[in-house]
Design a protein around this motif. Sequence first.
Motif, PDB file in Angstrom:
ATOM      1  N   SER A  38     -18.881   9.387   0.397  1.00 32.41           N
ATOM      2  CA  SER A  38     -18.192   8.408   1.237  1.00 32.41           C
ATOM      3  C   SER A  38     -17.041   9.122   1.937  1.00 32.41           C
ATOM      4  CB  SER A  38     -17.684   7.199   0.443  1.00 32.41           C
ATOM      5  OG  SER A  38     -16.397   7.415  -0.084  1.00 32.41           O
ATOM      6  N   PRO A  39     -16.556   8.567   3.047  1.00 32.40           N
ATOM      7  CA  PRO A  39     -15.435   9.231   3.733  1.00 32.40           C
ATOM      8  C   PRO A  39     -14.143   9.219   2.938  1.00 32.40           C
ATOM      9  CG  PRO A  39     -15.977   7.126   4.770  1.00 32.40           C
ATOM     10  CD  PRO A  39     -17.093   7.434   3.818  1.00 32.40           C
ATOM     11  N   TYR A  40     -14.069   8.430   1.869  1.00 28.70           N
ATOM     12  CA  TYR A  40     -12.875   8.458   1.027  1.00 28.70           C
ATOM     13  C   TYR A  40     -12.705   9.823   0.365  1.00 28.70           C
ATOM     14  CZ  TYR A  40      -9.592   7.492  -2.746  1.00 28.70           C
ATOM     15  OH  TYR A  40      -8.520   7.541  -3.603  1.00 28.70           O
ATOM     16  N   LEU A  41     -13.805  10.448  -0.033  1.00 24.14           N
ATOM     17  CA  LEU A  41     -13.736  11.741  -0.705  1.00 24.14           C
ATOM     18  C   LEU A  41     -13.891  12.911   0.260  1.00 24.14           C
ATOM     19  CD1 LEU A  41     -15.855  11.062  -3.935  1.00 24.14           C
ATOM     20  CD2 LEU A  41     -13.367  10.944  -3.654  1.00 24.14           C
ATOM     21  N   ILE A  42     -14.833  12.817   1.190  1.00 30.75           N
ATOM     22  CA  ILE A  42     -15.110  13.916   2.121  1.00 30.75           C
ATOM     23  C   ILE A  42     -15.359  13.338   3.506  1.00 30.75           C
ATOM     24  CG2 ILE A  42     -16.644  15.840   2.704  1.00 30.75           C
ATOM     25  CD1 ILE A  42     -17.386  16.071  -0.241  1.00 30.75           C
ATOM     26  N   ARG A  43     -14.762  13.953   4.526  1.00 33.63           N
ATOM     27  CA  ARG A  43     -15.065  13.605   5.914  1.00 33.63           C
ATOM     28  C   ARG A  43     -15.732  14.825   6.551  1.00 33.63           C
ATOM     29  NH1 ARG A  43     -11.094  10.039   9.329  1.00 33.63           N
ATOM     30  NH2 ARG A  43     -10.338  12.075   9.995  1.00 33.63           N
ATOM     31  N   PRO A  44     -17.057  14.868   6.590  1.00 35.14           N
ATOM     32  CA  PRO A  44     -17.761  16.062   7.050  1.00 35.14           C
ATOM     33  C   PRO A  44     -17.402  16.497   8.465  1.00 35.14           C
ATOM     34  CG  PRO A  44     -19.260  14.601   5.893  1.00 35.14           C
ATOM     35  CD  PRO A  44     -17.988  13.844   6.070  1.00 35.14           C
ATOM     36  N   ILE A  45     -17.032  15.553   9.333  1.00 39.22           N
ATOM     37  CA  ILE A  45     -16.680  15.932  10.705  1.00 39.22           C
ATOM     38  C   ILE A  45     -15.470  16.863  10.717  1.00 39.22           C
ATOM     39  CG2 ILE A  45     -15.819  15.000  12.907  1.00 39.22           C
ATOM     40  CD1 ILE A  45     -17.589  12.522  12.357  1.00 39.22           C
ATOM     41  N   ASP A  46     -14.569  16.676   9.769  1.00 37.30           N
ATOM     42  CA  ASP A  46     -13.399  17.555   9.675  1.00 37.30           C
ATOM     43  C   ASP A  46     -13.792  18.982   9.317  1.00 37.30           C
ATOM     44  OD1 ASP A  46     -11.874  15.316  10.180  1.00 37.30           O
ATOM     45  OD2 ASP A  46     -11.220  15.050   8.092  1.00 37.30           O
ATOM     46  N   HIS A  47     -15.009  19.152   8.807  1.00 34.91           N
ATOM     47  CA  HIS A  47     -15.460  20.475   8.355  1.00 34.91           C
ATOM     48  C   HIS A  47     -16.604  21.032   9.209  1.00 34.91           C
ATOM     49  CE1 HIS A  47     -12.910  19.951   4.847  1.00 34.91           C
ATOM     50  NE2 HIS A  47     -13.450  18.765   4.661  1.00 34.91           N
ATOM     51  N   GLY A  48     -16.856  20.413  10.373  1.00 33.78           N
ATOM     52  CA  GLY A  48     -17.828  20.988  11.297  1.00 33.78           C
ATOM     53  C   GLY A  48     -19.108  20.221  11.489  1.00 33.78           C
ATOM     54  N   ALA A  49     -19.258  19.050  10.878  1.00 30.17           N
ATOM     55  CA  ALA A  49     -20.478  18.255  11.093  1.00 30.17           C
ATOM     56  C   ALA A  49     -20.472  17.647  12.492  1.00 30.17           C
ATOM     57  CB  ALA A  49     -20.577  17.148  10.058  1.00 30.17           C
ATOM     58  N   ASP A  50     -21.649  17.550  13.097  1.00 36.14           N
ATOM     59  CA  ASP A  50     -21.807  16.921  14.410  1.00 36.14           C
ATOM     60  C   ASP A  50     -22.316  15.490  14.300  1.00 36.14           C
ATOM     61  OD1 ASP A  50     -21.264  19.302  16.163  1.00 36.14           O
ATOM     62  OD2 ASP A  50     -22.925  20.096  14.980  1.00 36.14           O
ATOM     63  N   ILE A  51     -23.051  15.210  13.238  1.00 40.02           N
ATOM     64  CA  ILE A  51     -23.613  13.882  12.992  1.00 40.02           C
ATOM     65  C   ILE A  51     -23.481  13.607  11.505  1.00 40.02           C
ATOM     66  CG2 ILE A  51     -25.706  12.453  13.083  1.00 40.02           C
ATOM     67  CD1 ILE A  51     -26.692  14.538  15.278  1.00 40.02           C
ATOM     68  N   VAL A  52     -23.067  12.392  11.161  1.00 38.13           N
ATOM     69  CA  VAL A  52     -22.982  11.980   9.760  1.00 38.13           C
ATOM     70  C   VAL A  52     -23.879  10.761   9.567  1.00 38.13           C
ATOM     71  CG1 VAL A  52     -21.472  11.078   7.942  1.00 38.13           C
ATOM     72  CG2 VAL A  52     -20.640  12.875   9.481  1.00 38.13           C
ATOM     73  N   VAL A  53     -24.638  10.759   8.484  1.00 42.85           N
ATOM     74  CA  VAL A  53     -25.454   9.595   8.152  1.00 42.85           C
ATOM     75  C   VAL A  53     -25.085   9.109   6.750  1.00 42.85           C
ATOM     76  CG1 VAL A  53     -27.387  10.226   9.650  1.00 42.85           C
ATOM     77  CG2 VAL A  53     -27.373  11.003   7.274  1.00 42.85           C
ATOM     78  N   HIS A  54     -25.341   7.820   6.530  1.00 43.77           N
ATOM     79  CA  HIS A  54     -25.097   7.206   5.228  1.00 43.77           C
ATOM     80  C   HIS A  54     -26.225   6.251   4.905  1.00 43.77           C
ATOM     81  CE1 HIS A  54     -20.812   8.042   4.212  1.00 43.77           C
ATOM     82  NE2 HIS A  54     -20.651   8.130   5.522  1.00 43.77           N
ATOM     83  N   SER A  55     -26.502   6.121   3.628  1.00 41.88           N
ATOM     84  CA  SER A  55     -27.119   4.916   3.124  1.00 41.88           C
ATOM     85  C   SER A  55     -25.970   3.976   2.788  1.00 41.88           C
ATOM     86  CB  SER A  55     -27.963   5.192   1.876  1.00 41.88           C
ATOM     87  OG  SER A  55     -28.347   3.969   1.287  1.00 41.88           O
ATOM     88  N   LEU A  56     -25.796   2.946   3.619  1.00 38.15           N
ATOM     89  CA  LEU A  56     -24.739   1.962   3.378  1.00 38.15           C
ATOM     90  C   LEU A  56     -24.983   1.190   2.089  1.00 38.15           C
ATOM     91  CD1 LEU A  56     -24.434   0.491   6.989  1.00 38.15           C
ATOM     92  CD2 LEU A  56     -22.765   1.969   5.856  1.00 38.15           C
ATOM     93  N   THR A  57     -26.223   1.240   1.614  1.00 39.12           N
ATOM     94  CA  THR A  57     -26.627   0.571   0.381  1.00 39.12           C
ATOM     95  C   THR A  57     -25.804   1.032  -0.807  1.00 39.12           C
ATOM     96  OG1 THR A  57     -28.856   0.721   1.310  1.00 39.12           O
ATOM     97  CG2 THR A  57     -28.673   0.031  -0.995  1.00 39.12           C
ATOM     98  N   LYS A  58     -25.309   2.264  -0.742  1.00 39.20           N
ATOM     99  CA  LYS A  58     -24.672   2.895  -1.894  1.00 39.20           C
ATOM    100  C   LYS A  58     -23.169   2.606  -1.911  1.00 39.20           C
ATOM    101  CE  LYS A  58     -28.786   4.643  -2.690  1.00 39.20           C
ATOM    102  NZ  LYS A  58     -29.549   4.416  -1.457  1.00 39.20           N
ATOM    103  N   PHE A  59     -22.320   3.608  -1.892  1.00 39.37           N
ATOM    104  CA  PHE A  59     -20.897   3.401  -2.158  1.00 39.37           C
ATOM    105  C   PHE A  59     -20.181   2.594  -1.085  1.00 39.37           C
ATOM    106  CE2 PHE A  59     -21.856   7.061  -4.859  1.00 39.37           C
ATOM    107  CZ  PHE A  59     -21.296   6.632  -6.052  1.00 39.37           C
ATOM    108  N   LEU A  60     -20.586   2.693   0.164  1.00 41.99           N
ATOM    109  CA  LEU A  60     -19.883   1.936   1.193  1.00 41.99           C
ATOM    110  C   LEU A  60     -20.043   0.437   0.973  1.00 41.99           C
ATOM    111  CD1 LEU A  60     -20.522   4.157   4.339  1.00 41.99           C
ATOM    112  CD2 LEU A  60     -18.318   3.641   3.296  1.00 41.99           C
TER     113      LEU A  60
END
Length: 426
Positions: free
Chosen positions: A189-211
Amino acid sequence: MSDRLPGFSTLAVHAGAQPDPTTGARATPIYQTTSFVFNDADHAASLFGLQAFGNIYTRIGNPTNAVLEERVAALEGGTAALAVASGHAAQVVVLQQLLQPGDEFIAARKLYGGSINQFTHAFKSFGWNVVWADPDDIASFERAVTPRTKAIFIESIANPAGSITDIEAISTVARKAGVPLIVDNTLASPYLIRPIDHGADIVVHSLTKFLGGHGNSLGGIIVDAGTFDWSASGKYPMLSEPRPEYHGIRLQETFGNFAFAIACRVLGLRDLGPALSPFNAFMILTGIETLPLRMQKHCDNAKAVAEFLAAHPAVSSVNYAGLASDKYNQLARKYAPKGAGAVFTFSLKGGYDAGVSLVSKLQLFSHLANVGDTRSLVIHPASTTHSQLDDAAKIKSGAGPDVVRLSIGIEDKEDLIADLEQALGA
């Protein structure tokens, strides 16, 4: 507010939402409608021609879903987002914009078993070919690059083992290859890691889970970082070339740093159709409001449970990056300093039979194929989520025959440890 940038917890509650202008309702309403009335013929034509933003049909967009999209984009630090029916749907819609038949994408071998199955088998019918790389060997990603490579796909925290992926190092490989880096951020989840801050161009989630967080609603989301130049190489005609269905519009040229999110909506969601129910969007929005509180409790509990298991005589090993002895602890300190997540695995000395037996003896843990719930969950991956793989592939993906996966909830940690203790003792 002033020009102050809101903090994470404030965004989790407020981003994208305003009181309903008609009724004053504070909670985002559920716009349970299939379609929307146009002002006039010119208004309808401008919406269909991508000359104006607005609502047409819930398969393409919905006001409840729009609040969810804006909120997750804000939490991830992206430019725009698109909500879809599931995490798997998000992966299909993303790759449809990037790949033509015969193209390749590189994927980390440590992934959710359903993603491994989708990439290996289902995508073959589209002519999309996956090439596997080892996230513990960054050079394996470099070796996998060919002229047909169009993307690299990883998980920030890998399912099921809870290992941490070196996002920045793999981003460097993607930049050198001139392809986007896609990061599944479901377990972090973005609470622990924000991949865009580390070079990701696209982020995907299963909203079913922690969000969403409560095990009651399916959903997926795609976040556009706005960082990739889709016209630079000619590799991505869906975004760089004129679109005949929209009177020759070039999406990158017209929409700039949120062109990918637009493409996913008006080319992917429109035609493939995996729309998210507005009711599910409402449920997931409600869950996100407590995300910071839940994630910290998840992580604190998970560390306590992992420490208990690491000291138990029936356990041969624990794979949890939050433990100082874990091989991924340094990466966890770098990428996820607030906690290493709530999903991890451990191995039992009794092997496959011991894993199956333990699952059947637990009482507080629910035996089911999900993660990220408020409730603590357990599964034996080798006999379930990863059962389609041969033994060698199971081991490579972190789901060997002796492995049990836990998703630690927000109960009292003492009760979780007591349940594990009685099951292991039995």
